[in-house]
Design an enzyme around this catalytic site. Sequence first.
Site, PDB file in Angstrom:
ATOM      1  N   CYS A 182       0.837  -1.200   0.000  1.00 23.20           N
ATOM      2  CA  CYS A 182       0.000   0.000   0.000  1.00 23.20           C
ATOM      3  C   CYS A 182       0.875   1.254   0.000  1.00 23.20           C
ATOM      4  O   CYS A 182       1.668   1.467   0.910  1.00 23.20           O
ATOM      5  CB  CYS A 182      -0.908   0.004   1.226  1.00 23.20           C
ATOM      6  SG  CYS A 182      -1.830   1.540   1.382  1.00 23.20           S
TER       7      CYS A 182
ATOM      8  N   CYS B 238       0.377   3.713   3.202  1.00 22.59           N
ATOM      9  CA  CYS B 238       0.765   3.328   4.555  1.00 22.59           C
ATOM     10  C   CYS B 238       2.068   4.056   4.923  1.00 22.59           C
ATOM     11  O   CYS B 238       2.810   4.482   4.047  1.00 22.59           O
ATOM     12  CB  CYS B 238       0.969   1.811   4.633  1.00 22.59           C
ATOM     13  SG  CYS B 238      -0.551   0.902   5.028  1.00 22.59           S
TER      14      CYS B 238
ATOM     15  N   HIS C 260      -4.194   1.351   7.947  1.00 30.52           N
ATOM     16  CA  HIS C 260      -4.632   0.906   6.623  1.00 30.52           C
ATOM     17  C   HIS C 260      -6.133   0.602   6.580  1.00 30.52           C
ATOM     18  O   HIS C 260      -6.781   0.743   5.552  1.00 30.52           O
ATOM     19  CB  HIS C 260      -3.825  -0.341   6.229  1.00 30.52           C
ATOM     20  CG  HIS C 260      -4.128  -0.835   4.849  1.00 30.52           C
ATOM     21  ND1 HIS C 260      -3.578  -0.273   3.716  1.00 30.52           N
ATOM     22  CD2 HIS C 260      -4.940  -1.836   4.422  1.00 30.52           C
ATOM     23  CE1 HIS C 260      -4.036  -0.916   2.647  1.00 30.52           C
ATOM     24  NE2 HIS C 260      -4.858  -1.861   3.048  1.00 30.52           N
TER      25      HIS C 260
ATOM     26  N   ASN D 199     -13.718   9.205  -3.168  1.00 30.83           N
ATOM     27  CA  ASN D 199     -14.391   8.082  -3.802  1.00 30.83           C
ATOM     28  C   ASN D 199     -14.212   6.912  -2.851  1.00 30.83           C
ATOM     29  O   ASN D 199     -13.081   6.574  -2.505  1.00 30.83           O
ATOM     30  CB  ASN D 199     -13.738   7.732  -5.140  1.00 30.83           C
ATOM     31  CG  ASN D 199     -13.798   8.891  -6.123  1.00 30.83           C
ATOM     32  OD1 ASN D 199     -14.741   9.671  -6.116  1.00 30.83           O
ATOM     33  ND2 ASN D 199     -12.783   9.000  -6.961  1.00 30.83           N
TER      34      ASN D 199
ATOM     35  N   HIS E 289      -6.743   2.142   1.333  1.00 28.35           N
ATOM     36  CA  HIS E 289      -6.356   2.932   2.514  1.00 28.35           C
ATOM     37  C   HIS E 289      -7.230   4.201   2.598  1.00 28.35           C
ATOM     38  O   HIS E 289      -7.402   4.881   1.591  1.00 28.35           O
ATOM     39  CB  HIS E 289      -4.864   3.300   2.368  1.00 28.35           C
ATOM     40  CG  HIS E 289      -4.245   3.775   3.623  1.00 28.35           C
ATOM     41  ND1 HIS E 289      -3.230   3.093   4.262  1.00 28.35           N
ATOM     42  CD2 HIS E 289      -4.490   4.867   4.387  1.00 28.35           C
ATOM     43  CE1 HIS E 289      -2.879   3.762   5.345  1.00 28.35           C
ATOM     44  NE2 HIS E 289      -3.631   4.835   5.435  1.00 28.35           N
TER      45      HIS E 289
ATOM     46  N   HIS F 238      -8.628   7.530   2.354  1.00 27.02           N
ATOM     47  CA  HIS F 238      -8.068   8.771   1.814  1.00 27.02           C
ATOM     48  C   HIS F 238      -9.082   9.474   0.943  1.00 27.02           C
ATOM     49  O   HIS F 238     -10.066   8.884   0.503  1.00 27.02           O
ATOM     50  CB  HIS F 238      -6.805   8.485   0.984  1.00 27.02           C
ATOM     51  CG  HIS F 238      -7.075   7.847  -0.338  1.00 27.02           C
ATOM     52  ND1 HIS F 238      -7.446   6.531  -0.478  1.00 27.02           N
ATOM     53  CD2 HIS F 238      -7.050   8.355  -1.594  1.00 27.02           C
ATOM     54  CE1 HIS F 238      -7.620   6.250  -1.759  1.00 27.02           C
ATOM     55  NE2 HIS F 238      -7.401   7.349  -2.457  1.00 27.02           N
TER      56      HIS F 238
ATOM     57  N   GLN G  93      -9.223  13.109  -1.972  1.00 27.73           N
ATOM     58  CA  GLN G  93      -8.413  13.825  -2.954  1.00 27.73           C
ATOM     59  C   GLN G  93      -8.841  15.280  -3.053  1.00 27.73           C
ATOM     60  O   GLN G  93      -9.941  15.632  -2.632  1.00 27.73           O
ATOM     61  CB  GLN G  93      -8.573  13.175  -4.335  1.00 27.73           C
ATOM     62  CG  GLN G  93      -8.160  11.725  -4.380  1.00 27.73           C
ATOM     63  CD  GLN G  93      -8.268  11.186  -5.791  1.00 27.73           C
ATOM     64  OE1 GLN G  93      -7.560  11.625  -6.684  1.00 27.73           O
ATOM     65  NE2 GLN G  93      -9.168  10.244  -5.998  1.00 27.73           N
TER      66      GLN G  93
HETATM   67 ZN   LIG Z   1      -2.327   1.399   3.617  1.00 30.80          ZN
END
Ligand SMILES: [Zn+2]
Length: 314
Positions: free
Chosen positions: A32, A35, A79, A119, A130, A132, A134
Site C-alpha cells: 500500500c 501506509c 490501513h 471516492n 487505505h 483517503h 483527494q
Molecule cells: Zn495502507
Amino acid sequence: MSELRFDELRGEEVVYAIHRQERTFLPSREHCPLCPTRPGAAQTEIPFAAFEIAVFDNRFPAFEAPRGASEVVVYTDSHDGSFGTLAPRRAEALMWVWRHRYMELGAREDVDYVFIFENRGVEVGVTLHHPHGQIYGYPFLPPVPELELAADERLGGCTPCALLAAELAEGRRVVYENDGVVAYVPYAARWAYEAHVVMRQHRPSLLDCDAEQLRQLAAALQALTRGYDALFNRPFPYVMAVHQAPTTHLATAAEAATATAACGHLHVEFYPPLRTADKLKYLAGSEQGAGTFISDTLPEESAAALREAITRAA
Ligand SMILES: [Zn+2]
Ligand SMILES: [Zn+2]
Ligand SMILES: [Zn+2]
C-alpha cells in the site's frame, strides 16, 4: 502532462490524463503506497514511520501546476477503517486540513475551483483501499459548481440557504442535525440514498467557518457515513463532493483569508451508487444520453431508512 480539450457540443472541458493508466491499482496491503514507511521496508508515498494526516501531490495527476493541482489526503496511518470510524478529533483535524488546502490552492492564480472529494469503494472506481480523499484544483470553473451559481442567479439569492429552509420546514427528508449542520436527502435526489450535508449559517467556504462549525461539520459527516454503513450492514460505497465558493477571484492567500462575499454555500454532497444492499444504479440511456435521472426510490422513503440507520449507528 494532461491535455484539456473543449467539447463544443456540450460546452465543457474534457481532461486527457493518459499517464493515469499506469497508476497503482488495488495493491495488496503490504504494497500500500499510503501506509507509513516501516523501518527497513521499502519507502511508500509517506516517508515517516507514523503520521496523523498526510497531504501530498498525486503522482498521477489529472491537473498539475501551472494549470491546476491534484493532491491526495490520507486520513490516517492505519490501513483499515474509514472516514466514519476515525476518532472524532481526527475527523475534526481533517476539516482544518481541508480548510488549509482550500486557502492555499485557492490563492493560486491557476486554480479557479478547489474541489475536495472522496471516492469510496470499488463500485465507484477506488484504486487504493487505505482511507483517503483527494483534492483537485481546477484551472477553470467546472460544470456542477457553475450550475449551482446559475441557480443562485435564477433564484436571486443563495440556493442552498433556500433549499435548507424548505427541507427544515418540511422535515420529512432530514436525516441528521446538530447546532451547525443539517443533513437531508434532497427533494429531487438523483441517487437512492443521496444526502446533502449543509451548513445552517450561510458560509461560502471552509474559511468562513469557526472552530465550532468545523467540529460540527466533522460530526455530521461522520454520523452520516456511519449511518450509511449501518444501512445495509456493509461498507457503503459513495462519492463525497465538497462544494464551496469558487476561488477564481482570489489573488493572494491574504485575500482568500478575508473573502466573505464570494458566491457559494459550503455543503457536502454524497452520491451512493447502491439502490439496495446488492444492486447498483447504473447511469444508462436516459442519464447518459438525455441527462435525465430515473430513480426507483422516493427520497422520503430513503430518508426514513437512512435516519433510522444513523440513529442505530450513533
Ligand atoms: Zn495502507
Ligand atoms: Zn447560503
Ligand atoms: Zn452542491
